[in-house]
Design a protein around this motif. Structure first.
Motif, mmCIF file in Angstrom:
data_model
loop_
_atom_site.group_PDB
_atom_site.id
_atom_site.type_symbol
_atom_site.label_atom_id
_atom_site.label_comp_id
_atom_site.label_asym_id
_atom_site.label_seq_id
_atom_site.Cartn_x
_atom_site.Cartn_y
_atom_site.Cartn_z
ATOM 1 N N GLN A 92 0.828 -1.204 0.000
ATOM 2 C CA GLN A 92 0.000 0.000 0.000
ATOM 3 C C GLN A 92 0.865 1.258 0.000
ATOM 4 O OE1 GLN A 92 -3.609 0.465 0.024
ATOM 5 N NE2 GLN A 92 -2.685 2.392 -0.595
ATOM 6 N N GLN A 93 0.577 2.168 -0.911
ATOM 7 C CA GLN A 93 1.270 3.453 -0.956
ATOM 8 C C GLN A 93 0.548 4.425 -0.024
ATOM 9 O OE1 GLN A 93 2.998 4.144 -5.260
ATOM 10 N NE2 GLN A 93 0.845 3.583 -5.459
ATOM 11 N N ARG A 94 1.322 5.221 0.712
ATOM 12 C CA ARG A 94 0.706 6.114 1.695
ATOM 13 C C ARG A 94 1.468 7.421 1.790
ATOM 14 N NH1 ARG A 94 -2.868 6.708 5.578
ATOM 15 N NH2 ARG A 94 -2.339 8.077 7.309
ATOM 16 N N ALA A 95 0.724 8.502 1.985
ATOM 17 C CA ALA A 95 1.296 9.820 2.248
ATOM 18 C C ALA A 95 0.619 10.396 3.481
ATOM 19 C CB ALA A 95 1.087 10.742 1.054
ATOM 20 N N ASP A 96 1.412 10.856 4.430
ATOM 21 C CA ASP A 96 0.825 11.567 5.563
ATOM 22 C C ASP A 96 0.203 12.875 5.099
ATOM 23 O OD1 ASP A 96 1.583 9.643 7.484
ATOM 24 O OD2 ASP A 96 3.600 10.478 7.549
ATOM 25 N N ILE A 97 0.914 13.560 4.205
ATOM 26 C CA ILE A 97 0.388 14.778 3.588
ATOM 27 C C ILE A 97 0.587 14.660 2.081
ATOM 28 C CG2 ILE A 97 0.562 17.282 3.379
ATOM 29 C CD1 ILE A 97 1.626 17.391 6.207
ATOM 30 N N ALA A 98 -0.482 14.762 1.331
ATOM 31 C CA ALA A 98 -0.421 14.775 -0.127
ATOM 32 C C ALA A 98 -0.615 16.208 -0.608
ATOM 33 C CB ALA A 98 -1.498 13.871 -0.721
ATOM 34 N N ILE A 99 0.300 16.677 -1.441
ATOM 35 C CA ILE A 99 0.202 18.014 -2.025
ATOM 36 C C ILE A 99 -0.069 17.860 -3.512
ATOM 37 C CG2 ILE A 99 1.405 20.184 -2.491
ATOM 38 C CD1 ILE A 99 3.045 19.720 0.029
ATOM 39 N N ILE A 100 -1.136 18.453 -3.979
ATOM 40 C CA ILE A 100 -1.499 18.370 -5.390
ATOM 41 C C ILE A 100 -1.065 19.663 -6.071
ATOM 42 C CG2 ILE A 100 -3.371 18.037 -7.035
ATOM 43 C CD1 ILE A 100 -4.940 16.621 -4.823
ATOM 44 N N GLY A 101 -0.014 19.563 -6.889
ATOM 45 C CA GLY A 101 0.536 20.723 -7.586
ATOM 46 C C GLY A 101 1.975 20.966 -7.193
ATOM 47 N N GLY A 102 2.859 20.990 -8.192
ATOM 48 C CA GLY A 102 4.288 21.144 -7.929
ATOM 49 C C GLY A 102 4.854 22.459 -8.397
ATOM 50 N N GLY A 103 4.040 23.525 -8.376
ATOM 51 C CA GLY A 103 4.559 24.853 -8.660
ATOM 52 C C GLY A 103 5.243 25.430 -7.435
ATOM 53 N N ILE A 104 5.463 26.740 -7.442
ATOM 54 C CA ILE A 104 6.196 27.354 -6.339
ATOM 55 C C ILE A 104 5.431 27.216 -5.021
ATOM 56 C CG2 ILE A 104 5.273 29.653 -6.880
ATOM 57 C CD1 ILE A 104 8.607 28.639 -5.164
ATOM 58 N N ALA B 136 5.827 21.956 0.588
ATOM 59 C CA ALA B 136 6.442 20.669 0.915
ATOM 60 C C ALA B 136 7.697 20.878 1.749
ATOM 61 C CB ALA B 136 6.773 19.911 -0.371
ATOM 62 N N TYR B 137 8.521 21.817 1.333
ATOM 63 C CA TYR B 137 9.746 22.112 2.072
ATOM 64 C C TYR B 137 9.420 22.608 3.483
ATOM 65 C CZ TYR B 137 13.704 24.946 3.635
ATOM 66 O OH TYR B 137 14.708 25.508 4.386
ATOM 67 N N GLU B 138 8.491 23.540 3.589
ATOM 68 C CA GLU B 138 8.164 24.124 4.897
ATOM 69 C C GLU B 138 7.568 23.076 5.831
ATOM 70 O OE1 GLU B 138 8.600 27.170 7.389
ATOM 71 O OE2 GLU B 138 8.940 27.454 5.240
ATOM 72 N N LEU B 139 6.678 22.254 5.321
ATOM 73 C CA LEU B 139 6.075 21.212 6.142
ATOM 74 C C LEU B 139 7.128 20.237 6.647
ATOM 75 C CD1 LEU B 139 2.903 20.639 3.986
ATOM 76 C CD2 LEU B 139 2.854 21.238 6.418
ATOM 77 N N ASP C 196 2.483 16.103 -9.271
ATOM 78 C CA ASP C 196 2.353 17.086 -10.348
ATOM 79 C C ASP C 196 2.000 16.355 -11.639
ATOM 80 O OD1 ASP C 196 3.346 20.229 -10.762
ATOM 81 O OD2 ASP C 196 3.286 19.039 -12.595
ATOM 82 N N LYS C 197 1.021 16.876 -12.351
ATOM 83 C CA LYS C 197 0.569 16.152 -13.536
ATOM 84 C C LYS C 197 1.552 16.242 -14.694
ATOM 85 C CE LYS C 197 -2.505 19.632 -15.582
ATOM 86 N NZ LYS C 197 -3.884 19.793 -16.096
ATOM 87 N N GLN C 198 2.498 17.217 -14.604
ATOM 88 C CA GLN C 198 3.578 17.269 -15.574
ATOM 89 C C GLN C 198 4.899 17.270 -14.813
ATOM 90 O OE1 GLN C 198 2.515 20.692 -18.039
ATOM 91 N NE2 GLN C 198 1.313 19.376 -19.382
ATOM 92 N N ASN C 199 5.621 18.375 -14.891
ATOM 93 C CA ASN C 199 6.848 18.520 -14.133
ATOM 94 C C ASN C 199 6.740 19.752 -13.245
ATOM 95 O OD1 ASN C 199 8.793 16.413 -14.934
ATOM 96 N ND2 ASN C 199 8.451 17.260 -16.988
ATOM 97 N N PRO C 200 7.439 19.782 -12.123
ATOM 98 C CA PRO C 200 7.379 20.966 -11.263
ATOM 99 C C PRO C 200 7.682 22.246 -12.040
ATOM 100 C CG PRO C 200 8.482 19.190 -10.123
ATOM 101 C CD PRO C 200 8.253 18.706 -11.521
ATOM 102 N N ILE D 166 8.681 13.403 -4.571
ATOM 103 C CA ILE D 166 8.105 14.138 -5.696
ATOM 104 C C ILE D 166 7.671 13.155 -6.765
ATOM 105 C CG2 ILE D 166 8.419 16.014 -7.351
ATOM 106 C CD1 ILE D 166 8.834 16.853 -4.422
ATOM 107 N N LYS D 167 6.412 13.231 -7.172
ATOM 108 C CA LYS D 167 5.884 12.367 -8.216
ATOM 109 C C LYS D 167 5.601 13.199 -9.463
ATOM 110 C CE LYS D 167 5.953 8.476 -6.040
ATOM 111 N NZ LYS D 167 6.851 7.386 -6.501
ATOM 112 N N ARG D 168 6.555 13.150 -10.402
ATOM 113 C CA ARG D 168 6.392 13.857 -11.668
ATOM 114 C C ARG D 168 5.430 13.096 -12.590
ATOM 115 N NH1 ARG D 168 11.266 15.632 -10.018
ATOM 116 N NH2 ARG D 168 12.071 17.543 -10.991
#
Length: 424
Positions: free
Chosen positions: A3-15, A21-24, A36-40, A172-174
């Motif tokens: 099973q894949q798991r994330a404590d916090i999932a962030i949708i979107g890899g822009g600024i 993600a860094y701050e958390l 990110d649906k493409q690349n950050p 990071i999931k590109r």
């Protein structure tokens, strides 16, 4: 299959997504996964001109600007990050007052030579000598802010990605779009992505102009509108222009404000801007025209030639990006109105490059501590907290829209509290 798991999932890899993600991670969150649906930085962030300047359209913006500017100074010192400080310039035209009176924010937040508010007054002769392409007619002087400038958005996001991954808490999931958000009652339980099914604890929507679509996947609504913004380019090197600061003119192009800044290599960038959602600019962010309208560069040229002397420069087609905008021009940083473990950090209205660090700190306070106050003591050098609860997603339905109050720094509704706040 494990099973894949994330404590916090962030949708979107822009600024916004990457800095959150860094701050958390820095604040102690355990396993953070950015999808990110493409690349950050491939969305709005990559289309940004990367301007770092004052946003003091109310106390909230002013405070978040200070947090962002402090972060840039840290990144420059500690990681050799490039902030190109060509400054910003306000040209004062007749019948304006020169030098201008300092506004409430200049008086409250301005400081010494390192401050983002630091300014120099330029008499007309000095202004003309330093920036000879500015036409002298009607010019009473200029106010130059030497510590402002611009960054490379790709460099910034890549740095945050490197720092976040180095914590061993961020993945990071590109090229991994979120296709479905599954719920159990009022709680999100999992995300279905191109690369499988993820159990999740908390979910942060940092989807930029796609933010309303992300919310809709969870069965929620978000008062966020994607709007197309154009940037065209002038070959200022043909006129010997170098290191042009961020500068405006007292005129619009087709009824829309336009900023200009110099670019490395001697070009000028001219970009549309509006601070709130406007009719006529709404687009589908997946099917937007990525180049200028055919007549846009010429429309910009026609207006700017009235104020600037650029006899040899050519105005050329540039690009377009999409902003996530709100009706009142302020971001949405809050828990979702319907789902208990769903949060939003969207709606920066084109100000995300400057404000990203403040938004990331606010999102971390919200997700990790359920707080809607942001500690500003390290920024203001006094015990102070910023109340960002007014940035909640439900304010639009309630009709509690915010306003660009240029006097609220000393108003009784000030969002900055200088008394000590007990930590929860």
């Amino acid at each position: 299959m494990e099973q894949q798991r994330a404590d916090i999932a962030i949708i979107g890899g822009g600024i916004i997504g990457m800095s959150c993600a860094y701050e958390l991670a820095m604040q102690g969150a355990k396993h953070i996964v950015v999808f990110d649906k493409q690349n950050p930085a491939s969305g709005t962030t990559g289309g940004s001109a990367g301007v770092v300047c004052l946003h003091d359209m109310g106390e909230l913006y002013a405070a978040l600007t200070l947090v962002g500017y402090q972060r840039y100074q840290h990144l420059r010192r500690e990681h050799a990050f490039t902030l190109t400080t060509w400054g910003s310039l306000t040209v004062v035209y007749e019948p304006g007052t020169f030098p201008p009176e300092p506004d409430a924010y200049q008086q409250r937040f301005g400081g010494g030579a390192e401050s983002i508010y630091h300014q120099e007054f330029l008499e007309p002769a000095t202004l003309r000598h330093r920036y000879p392409w500015i036409q002298p007619e009607g010019v009473k002087g200029g106010v130059f802010y030497p510590n402002q400038g611009f960054i490379d958005p790709y460099e910034l996001v890549a740095l945050y990605e490197r720092l976040a991954v180095a914590t061993s808490r961020v993945e990071i999931k590109r090229n991994t779009p979120v296709l479905q958000i599954r719920r159990d009652g009022e709680r999100i339980t999992s995300l279905v992505t191109r690369r499988g099914h993820w159990q999740v604890g908390l979910v942060l929507n940092a989807g930029g102009p796609w933010g309303a679509r992300v919310a809709a996947l969870a069965g929620s609504e978000l008062a966020l509108t994607p709007q197309r913004i154009q940037v065209c380019v002038a070959t200022a090197f043909d006129d010997g222009v170098e290191q042009a600061p961020l500068t405006g003119i007292p005129a619009s192009v087709n009824g829309e404000a336009v900023w200009c800044r110099g670019e490395l290599g001697g070009t000028l960038l001219f970009g549309q801007h509006h601070n709130t959602t406007r009719a006529g600019y709404t687009v589908d962010p997946d099917y937007v025209q990525r180049i200028n309208d055919p007549d846009y560069p010429q429309a910009v040229e026609q207006v700017y030639r009235r104020y600037w002397h650029l006899p040899h420069s050519q105005f050329l087609n540039g690009w377009c990006c999409v902003y996530g905008t709100t009706e009142d021009g302020f971001p949405i940083v809050s828990r979702d109105t319907r789902l208990e473990n769903f949060y939003h950090a969207v709606g920066l209205n084109g100000h995300g490059i400057t404000l990203h660090a403040g938004i990331a700190r606010a999102a971390s306070a919200l997700l990790l501590h359920n707080r809607t106050t942001l500690d500003l003591s390290d920024v203001l050098n006094e015990a102070a907290h910023l109340d960002f609860s007014v940035l909640d997603a439900g304010r639009f339905a309630r009709g509690a829209l915010l306003t660009f109050d240029l006097h609220d720094v000393n108003h009784h509704t000030s969002h900055i509290r200088r008394e000590e706040i007990t930590k929860e």
